[in-house]
Design a protein around this motif. Structure first.
Motif, PDB file in Angstrom:
ATOM      1  N   SER A 134     152.074 -24.625  69.088  1.00 57.52           N
ATOM      2  CA  SER A 134     151.575 -23.364  68.522  1.00 57.52           C
ATOM      3  C   SER A 134     150.623 -23.512  67.344  1.00 57.52           C
ATOM      4  O   SER A 134     149.927 -22.569  66.989  1.00 57.52           O
ATOM      5  N   ASP A 161     146.038 -26.496  66.144  1.00 56.39           N
ATOM      6  CA  ASP A 161     144.640 -26.299  65.763  1.00 56.39           C
ATOM      7  C   ASP A 161     144.457 -26.123  64.260  1.00 56.39           C
ATOM      8  O   ASP A 161     143.366 -26.298  63.731  1.00 56.39           O
ATOM      9  N   GLU A 219     156.093 -18.818  64.354  1.00 57.05           N
ATOM     10  CA  GLU A 219     155.353 -17.597  64.681  1.00 57.05           C
ATOM     11  C   GLU A 219     154.738 -16.961  63.433  1.00 57.05           C
ATOM     12  O   GLU A 219     153.601 -16.496  63.453  1.00 57.05           O
ATOM     13  N   ARG A 253     151.769 -18.939  62.349  1.00 57.14           N
ATOM     14  CA  ARG A 253     150.663 -18.596  63.264  1.00 57.14           C
ATOM     15  C   ARG A 253     150.017 -17.272  62.837  1.00 57.14           C
ATOM     16  O   ARG A 253     148.792 -17.142  62.741  1.00 57.14           O
ATOM     17  N   GLU A 254     150.866 -16.307  62.562  1.00 56.71           N
ATOM     18  CA  GLU A 254     150.409 -14.983  62.155  1.00 56.71           C
ATOM     19  C   GLU A 254     149.557 -15.068  60.887  1.00 56.71           C
ATOM     20  O   GLU A 254     148.508 -14.454  60.763  1.00 56.71           O
ATOM     21  N   ASP A 262     146.244 -16.575  61.679  1.00 60.84           N
ATOM     22  CA  ASP A 262     145.410 -15.660  62.471  1.00 60.84           C
ATOM     23  C   ASP A 262     144.831 -14.550  61.611  1.00 60.84           C
ATOM     24  O   ASP A 262     143.758 -14.017  61.895  1.00 60.84           O
ATOM     25  N   ALA A 263     145.573 -14.208  60.526  1.00 61.55           N
ATOM     26  CA  ALA A 263     145.104 -13.123  59.663  1.00 61.55           C
ATOM     27  C   ALA A 263     144.076 -13.602  58.646  1.00 61.55           C
ATOM     28  O   ALA A 263     143.468 -12.807  57.930  1.00 61.55           O
TER      29      ALA A 263
END
Lengths: 487, 487
Positions: free
Chosen positions: B400, B403, B477, B480-481, B484-485
């Motif tokens: 997850s 990257d 998670e 990741r969030e 992504d934000a």
């Protein structure tokens, strides 16, 4: 050609085989009994020669390979790694004997502590000052508390650096109602006995050039903690067995003053109200912080002890400390500091750095013991018991030793000082041989044994709390014997 | 004429009456609401006015007389003592407002500690580095040991300053067989976790002008303990996640070097044999003492951990330390030092002065836990458990987060570093709000946040040992969030 090493290796079946084989092989590689690049015997061969399983040898070889001791040359076998040659060519690996480790002895900070206190073996002898009557501790009630607490998972993780909050609340409540201390839980810091409290005060307060006033004679633990960085310790004399507050203006500037106002250690005097106010006033005027060690305040036999200095005036520069070593038992190792709010963060940070949290399980058990009322009941029982012991022991001394020793007595505490002119260190050593603890009064003076100093007072500090009546009689007889044998 | 004081006094039936009355009367005498020499109401009168028993008033009057607040004039009644006038005429007793206590704030030694570590509240959040899986601790076995020990009276008194001898023997045996440490019980000193061990080393070794080499990045607790007297901390860079032994000749003279050779904190590398020997050799040549912090060595998942540096060579200048905070539970607060025999007395004396003995009951319980084989069994279970967690968490991260974050992984320990270019302090704070502990990698660099310093590495230090699989998924998670934000 593989190394012929089997005669050299010894396997002791009492030791875990893998570890033993690992250490022996590694050591031989390090000291070049196995040359870099030379071939090792096959695992099968080595196992057979040593009479151990081949799996053991394989596991050790794998480990040694993972660590760079050995390497496999495909199709040829296992070899001592050739890469470590450069390291082993250095003085380390050479055959010339290395300096012994004492040649490495670094320049370190050594401490000057009275030899009589550095032996640990006799700390539970009857008459050891500060030792409570452990036989009378309500162990069954304590164990019941332990059983209540022991299944609580939250007690297994991390808690608060300042100490377990419910314990700090219980202590604050106790100190407010019993000692007149003005505090709440946020001002209480849990420590490893009173000694860590003293050490933290030194860590926080003392800066280069600062000096410290201490009662003389006084508690040696405070001298050690406050003087360990080489700060000047200025003795303040006693008058009528208490700190002479009127001598303070002659003492000069000081950052800290250590005192035991409610039961001077070791002489037992009690600062009265007017002396307390004079001391507080002087401290405020001189920017000196008072360390109020409130030890033994629980054991005043006839009056309630005078309220703590900390609570006499609002906003006074007092650091208050106490411990449960005497009221509960020494091994519980819980003490506490009460400091003004604006100093709490600094104390907690210093505690974090110098030792971290206090053990949580014992803190939780002590909390329940206090909250359930058992602590106060226990104190009441012990106060009565120690009062009886004090009366009995005093009467024995007056009957048998009055011609050589004078009790310096207040009706409080767990010890009695018997003053006289004699070699108190020698008598203490002699009593110790006979199975009785005690401390020499002279050792409580800053300049106690230094050459050319004016002769301090001498005497015995006897902790009667830990002695039963038979032991009291025997000890008094021994002291009598010692004096009778003197020339 | 007696004072009319009854309207002024308030009695709260929730507080012990005597104490309350005592404090109120004493306070009024101190602040001169009661004039020196003025007459007190009779005990009968005061009791009636306040609605309390006359015995209570009599007891308080007796106490106040004993302390010099009050005096009896025969046949006339009870009066405020006139002797304290001189004290009360001083600035203390005057009506002018005194300076507030913050005006008294002394010049003290303050410590610079990362703010994220000073909050105690979140220390048990999943992913907190260093926190073991407490739910898996064999609490029933531990409690059985506690029950065996709890009735032993010898555990209630004083014991040895160095630590409980049977525990020192058990630790020495464990370290010899499991870690290749060359030691016997006389060289082992029990401490309040590893933190006290580090603090004692600083107390003993560091003299004015000394400097200390430390891994950079490195364990912050060591930085705080070794740097707290203002000694120069010289960062030693890492190479391939371990201390770069070849950079040492450029580091200059140092009294101490702190390192984590068996699992570098936080990056996880392991010094191999050749690097260990180079480091030892350099230390011997330069009169530098090595502090070998052997934390996490119990949790190497595939190989037996490489033997401790302490035992590689005879007579090497190594101070070895470890603790049971991670292998047992944090709240047990037992650590240990292994030092050469000729240094033992100095360490024990410093322990005596800075904190005194370690709590005896927990030491005895831990001894039985080790001797009965339960400790090694527990370690074996946890090693397997942490290996599974490590594998699961790594796979989650690779799936997850590959990257944005790169795991800096060795197959050992209780934490994983995920490296990347981002504001790691901000992410840690955000995760904390969501209920997950972690530490920012950048904070482990000496020059981590100082202005003008070359940018350190950034990343998350995540203690996976305390997290279950659901928590791992949720945390990944969330990370990741967060990424992504990002803009």
């Amino acid at each position: 050609m593989p190394l012929a090493i089997t005669t050299d290796l010894t396997i002791d079946s009492n030791q875990p085989l893998q570890v033993q084989l690992y250490q022996q092989l590694a050591q031989r590689i390090i000291d070049q009994r196995f040359q870099p690049g030379s071939q090792m015997p096959s695992s099968r061969q080595l196992a057979a020669d040593l009479g151990i399983s081949r799996n053991t040898v394989l596991a050790v070889y794998d480990q040694l390979k993972a660590e760079g001791f050995l390497q496999t040359q495909s199709g040829r076998g296992v070899f001592v790694h050739s890469d470590i040659t450069s390291v082993l060519r250095s003085p380390l690996g050479s055959k010339t004997p290395r300096r012994s480790i004492s040649a490495l002895k670094p320049k370190i900070n050594t401490l000057n502590i009275d030899p009589i206190r550095t032996s640990d073996l006799d700390n539970n002898l009857p008459f050891t000052p500060g030792l409570p009557d452990i036989r009378e501790f309500p162990i069954r009630h304590w164990n019941r508390v332990i059983h209540h607490q022991e299944n609580r998972r939250p007690l297994m993780g991390y808690d608060g650096m300042q100490g377990y909050l419910p314990l700090r609340q219980a202590i604050a409540g106790y100190l407010r109602s019993s000692r007149g201390v003005h505090c709440h839980a946020d001002q209480v810091i849990i420590t490893n006995g009173a000694q860590q409290a003293l050490s933290l005060v030194a860590d926080i307060f003392l800066q280069p050039g600062d000096s410290v006033l201490i009662e003389n004679p006084g508690y040696r633990g405070s001298r050690y903690a406050l003087g360990r960085y080489g700060h000047k310790l200025v003795p303040v004399p006693l008058k009528d067995q208490v700190l002479d507050v009127h001598s303070l203006p002659m003492a000069g500037q000081a950052k800290l003053l250590y005192c035991t106002p409610t039961h001077q250690y070791p002489l037992g005097g009690i600062l009265d109200l007017s002396q307390r106010l004079t001391l507080l006033n002087w401290a405020i005027e001189n920017n000196t912080w008072i360390i109020e060690d409130d030890y033994d305040s629980e054991f005043h036999f006839y009056n309630k002890p005078i309220a703590a200095m900390q609570g006499l005036l609002d906003n006074s520069p007092v650091l208050y400390l106490g411990s449960f070593s005497k009221t509960m038992m020494p091994s519980v190792r819980i003490g506490y500091l009460v400091v003004p709010e604006f100093l709490v963060d600094d104390f907690v940070a210093m505690k974090r750095i110098t030792s971290g949290e206090s053990p949580l399980f014992i803190q939780a058990a002590l909390t329940e013991f206090i909250e359930s009322g058992q602590f106060v009941r226990h104190l009441r029982r012990m106060r009565q018991l120690y009062r009886e012991k004090w009366e009995y022991f005093q009467s024995l001394v007056m009957t048998s030793l009055a011609d050589v020793l004078t009790p310096v007595a207040e009706s409080a505490g767990m010890h009695l000082v018997l003053e006289g002119q004699f070699d108190d260190l020698a008598l203490c050593h002699w009593l110790r041989e006979k199975g009785f603890g005690s401390a020499p009064l002279s050792a409580h003076f800053i300049d106690g044994h230094s050459e050319g100093s004016h002769s301090p007072r001498s005497g015995l500090v006897l902790g009667f709390a830990s002695a039963n009546q038979t032991q009291m009689r025997n000890c008094v007889e021994l002291i009598r014997e010692w004096f009778d044998a003197m020339p």
